[in-house]
Design a protein around this motif. Structure first.
Motif, short mmCIF file in Angstrom:
data_model
loop_
_atom_site.label_atom_id
_atom_site.label_comp_id
_atom_site.label_asym_id
_atom_site.label_seq_id
_atom_site.Cartn_x
_atom_site.Cartn_y
_atom_site.Cartn_z
N ALA A 206 13.50 1.74 -6.31
CA ALA A 206 12.39 2.30 -5.53
C ALA A 206 12.90 3.02 -4.29
CB ALA A 206 11.42 1.18 -5.12
N SER A 207 12.17 4.04 -3.89
CA SER A 207 12.52 4.76 -2.66
C SER A 207 11.26 5.35 -2.05
CB SER A 207 13.53 5.88 -2.97
OG SER A 207 13.89 6.57 -1.79
N VAL A 208 11.27 5.41 -0.72
CA VAL A 208 10.22 6.13 0.01
C VAL A 208 10.89 7.10 0.97
CG1 VAL A 208 8.47 4.30 -0.14
CG2 VAL A 208 10.07 4.32 1.79
N ALA A 209 10.18 8.19 1.24
CA ALA A 209 10.64 9.19 2.21
C ALA A 209 9.69 9.11 3.40
CB ALA A 209 10.63 10.58 1.59
N SER A 210 10.18 8.61 4.52
CA SER A 210 9.33 8.36 5.69
C SER A 210 9.15 9.63 6.50
CB SER A 210 9.94 7.25 6.56
OG SER A 210 9.92 6.02 5.88
N PHE A 211 7.99 10.22 6.37
CA PHE A 211 7.65 11.51 6.97
C PHE A 211 6.82 11.24 8.22
CE2 PHE A 211 5.84 15.78 7.13
CZ PHE A 211 6.87 16.58 6.64
N PHE A 212 7.33 11.63 9.38
CA PHE A 212 6.71 11.28 10.65
C PHE A 212 5.60 12.27 11.01
CE2 PHE A 212 9.99 8.36 10.58
CZ PHE A 212 10.06 7.57 11.71
N VAL A 213 4.57 11.74 11.66
CA VAL A 213 3.37 12.55 11.84
C VAL A 213 3.02 12.75 13.32
CG1 VAL A 213 0.99 12.90 11.08
CG2 VAL A 213 2.55 11.60 9.64
N SER A 214 2.52 11.72 14.00
CA SER A 214 1.88 11.92 15.30
C SER A 214 2.81 12.49 16.37
CB SER A 214 1.26 10.61 15.80
OG SER A 214 2.25 9.65 16.11
N ARG A 215 4.11 12.20 16.24
CA ARG A 215 5.03 12.74 17.26
C ARG A 215 5.04 14.27 17.25
NH1 ARG A 215 10.51 9.00 16.72
NH2 ARG A 215 9.45 7.01 16.45
N VAL A 245 -1.56 20.37 13.41
CA VAL A 245 -0.28 20.83 12.84
C VAL A 245 0.43 19.70 12.08
CG1 VAL A 245 2.01 21.74 13.39
CG2 VAL A 245 -0.01 22.68 14.53
N ALA A 246 0.46 18.51 12.64
CA ALA A 246 1.17 17.40 12.00
C ALA A 246 0.54 17.04 10.65
CB ALA A 246 1.18 16.17 12.91
N ILE A 247 -0.78 17.01 10.61
CA ILE A 247 -1.47 16.68 9.35
C ILE A 247 -1.24 17.78 8.33
CG2 ILE A 247 -3.77 16.42 8.33
CD1 ILE A 247 -4.51 14.94 11.00
N ALA A 248 -1.30 19.04 8.77
CA ALA A 248 -1.03 20.15 7.85
C ALA A 248 0.39 20.07 7.31
CB ALA A 248 -1.25 21.47 8.58
N SER A 292 -9.27 10.26 17.41
CA SER A 292 -9.60 8.96 16.80
C SER A 292 -8.34 8.11 16.73
CB SER A 292 -10.15 9.18 15.39
OG SER A 292 -10.09 7.98 14.64
N ASP A 293 -8.50 6.81 16.95
CA ASP A 293 -7.34 5.92 16.90
C ASP A 293 -6.88 5.66 15.47
OD1 ASP A 293 -9.52 4.38 16.20
OD2 ASP A 293 -9.10 2.74 17.59
N VAL A 294 -7.61 6.20 14.49
CA VAL A 294 -7.18 6.06 13.09
C VAL A 294 -7.01 7.44 12.43
CG1 VAL A 294 -8.14 3.75 12.76
CG2 VAL A 294 -9.60 5.74 12.36
N LEU A 295 -6.86 8.47 13.23
CA LEU A 295 -6.77 9.84 12.72
C LEU A 295 -5.70 9.99 11.65
CD1 LEU A 295 -7.35 12.91 12.86
CD2 LEU A 295 -5.66 13.04 14.71
N TYR A 296 -4.50 9.43 11.90
CA TYR A 296 -3.37 9.67 11.00
C TYR A 296 -3.33 8.70 9.81
CZ TYR A 296 -2.04 12.64 14.87
OH TYR A 296 -2.04 13.61 15.85
N VAL A 297 -4.35 7.87 9.72
CA VAL A 297 -4.56 7.10 8.49
C VAL A 297 -5.69 7.78 7.70
CG1 VAL A 297 -4.98 4.84 7.45
CG2 VAL A 297 -3.84 5.00 9.68
N ASP A 298 -6.81 8.02 8.37
CA ASP A 298 -7.95 8.67 7.73
C ASP A 298 -7.57 9.97 7.01
OD1 ASP A 298 -9.80 6.77 8.53
OD2 ASP A 298 -10.74 8.02 10.08
N ALA A 299 -6.72 10.76 7.64
CA ALA A 299 -6.47 12.14 7.18
C ALA A 299 -5.41 12.27 6.10
CB ALA A 299 -6.08 13.01 8.38
N LEU A 300 -4.73 11.17 5.75
CA LEU A 300 -3.58 11.29 4.85
C LEU A 300 -3.65 10.29 3.69
CD1 LEU A 300 -0.81 11.78 7.56
CD2 LEU A 300 -1.78 13.53 6.08
N PRO A 332 -5.35 24.95 1.20
CA PRO A 332 -5.22 26.30 1.77
C PRO A 332 -5.41 26.30 3.29
CG PRO A 332 -6.57 26.37 -0.22
CD PRO A 332 -6.37 24.92 0.12
N GLY A 333 -6.30 25.43 3.78
CA GLY A 333 -6.50 25.33 5.23
C GLY A 333 -5.26 24.81 5.93
N ALA A 334 -4.57 23.85 5.31
CA ALA A 334 -3.32 23.33 5.88
C ALA A 334 -2.26 24.43 5.93
CB ALA A 334 -2.81 22.15 5.04
#
Length: 384
Positions: A206-215, A245-248, A292-300, A332-334
């Motif tokens: 198993a492997s995951v690629a940890s892609f950072f967002v909020s920073r 930008v981070a979410i896109a 929102s304090d859950v923005l980067y969970v809700d959006a991804l 397309p919006g992203a």
């Protein structure tokens, strides 16, 4: 008291499974595992994994007195330096968490239930050193649901390829840019191909690629704010990019993952029983109180992904998260957001490169602080 995940659909954390996403916790601490708190999150919130990093261990081990009794015991038995003592304590914590998550590992058929332990951040640009430490930690922990955490530098990518060929589970961390992610996904597949060429099975790795967002948003938004304050002629368009930008960037990484996993190269590996390397969203605590304090969970939220969530955000999402298949919404919006960011000179490539260096630096700093704290404890706690 929360009901078990299997018996309720009112808990947003539990509902993530309906959309193929696994919630992991970006936190580890001995008391949290020992007092049953970790198991409760597994049972009641559908928690499916744990990640750690030097900053988390620095807070857990380096601060307070929680580990003092165990440190005294170790010092009474042998002479150790700070590095050796850190490894003893960290390995014990990882093993204990791995035991709690082992039923998840089994029930998910080895897709989830992992606990991550990182190599020293000082080895980020040393492929040979990274691989040697990865092999050492893999043997020390000796748990099938361990993931060795390796930074996604050029040297890290080389180590990832060989670690996968060796049969280790790997969490590739500190990924900020799509270009860096592409190299990591290639390294994963190359490692599987090398393993198959040796006549070894590729299933069960198993492997995951940890892609950072909020920073990314924190840095981009600061640049936008400075230009708006300076009456930039594009102020209105710039302001419209705040917090997007981070979410896109993450959504486009996921689109790339979908393309690769539908391609002939991956299909050949999948036919041999290989698991896809999942994207893991990291740095998902909101840094700007305007959002929102859950923005980067809700959006991804999307299939075959992981979100490793800090404790405060985990609790917030349990309370008021919104579960919907957002990761594939308005692709397309992203793409337009990233195009506009480029057109307006927000320099996403430069930002992601700087954040990688800063992330490595922050982990090195936390590692130094942890070693210093442990050295002080050795001096104060060793038998006289």
């Amino acid at each position: 008291m929360n009901e078990p995940c299997s018996m309720t659909l009112t808990n947003p954390l539990c509902e993530l499974a309906r959309f193929g996403q696994s919630p992991w916790l970006d936190f580890i601490q001995r008391s949290f595992t020992e007092n049953g708190s970790l198991k409760r999150l597994v049972d009641q919130d559908g928690l499916k994994g744990v990640t750690s990093n030097p900053a988390i261990f620095q807070k857990a081990i380096g601060q307070g007195s929680e580990y003092d009794a165990r440190i005294r015991q170790v010092l009474a038995e042998r002479t150790v330096d700070a590095a050796a003592l850190y490894e003893i304590l960290a390995v014990e914590d990882i093993k204990a968490a791995a035991r709690v998550l082992y039923p998840v590992y089994e029930a998910s058929r080895h897709i989830d239930g992992y606990v991550s332990l990182g190599v020293s951040p000082h080895l980020a640009h040393d492929a040979i050193g990274t691989l040697a430490e990865a092999r050492h930690l893999w043997k020390r922990v000796d748990a099938p649901n361990l993931m060795i955490k390796i930074p996604g530098t050029e040297a890290g990518g080389e180590a990832v390829r060989t670690a996968i060929a060796d049969g280790m589970n790997v969490n590739v961390t500190l990924l900020f840019s799509l270009e860096a992610y592409k190299k990591v996904l290639d390294a994963y597949m190359a490692g599987l191909e090398a393993r198959h060429a040796q006549g070894l099975p590729v299933s069960g790795i198993a492997s995951v690629a940890s892609f950072f967002v909020s920073r990314i948003d924190a840095r981009i938004d600061a640049s936008i704010d400075a230009r708006v304050a300076a009456a930039d002629p594009d102020a209105r368009v710039l302001e419209n990019l705040r917090g997007k930008v981070a979410i896109a960037n993450a959504r486009m990484a996921y689109q790339y993952w979908r393309e690769v996993t539908q391609g002939a190269r991956w299909r050949k590996l999948a036919a041999l029983g290989a698991q896809p390397q999942r994207l893991l969203w990291a740095s998902t605590g909101t840094k700007d109180p305007a959002y929102s304090d859950v923005l980067y969970v809700d959006a991804l939220i999307g299939p075959e992904t992981v979100n490793t969530i800090p404790p405060s955000t985990f609790a917030a999402f349990r309370d008021h998260g919104t579960v919907a298949p957002t990761l594939t919404q308005d692709v397309p919006g992203a793409a337009r957001v990233l195009h506009e960011a480029d057109r307006l000179g927000l320099d996403l490539a430069g930002v992601t490169e700087a954040l990688l260096h800063e992330g490595l630096g922050a982990f090195e700093e936390a590692f130094h602080a942890l070693r210093d704290s442990i050295s002080t404890k050795i001096s104060s706690l060793k038998p006289h």
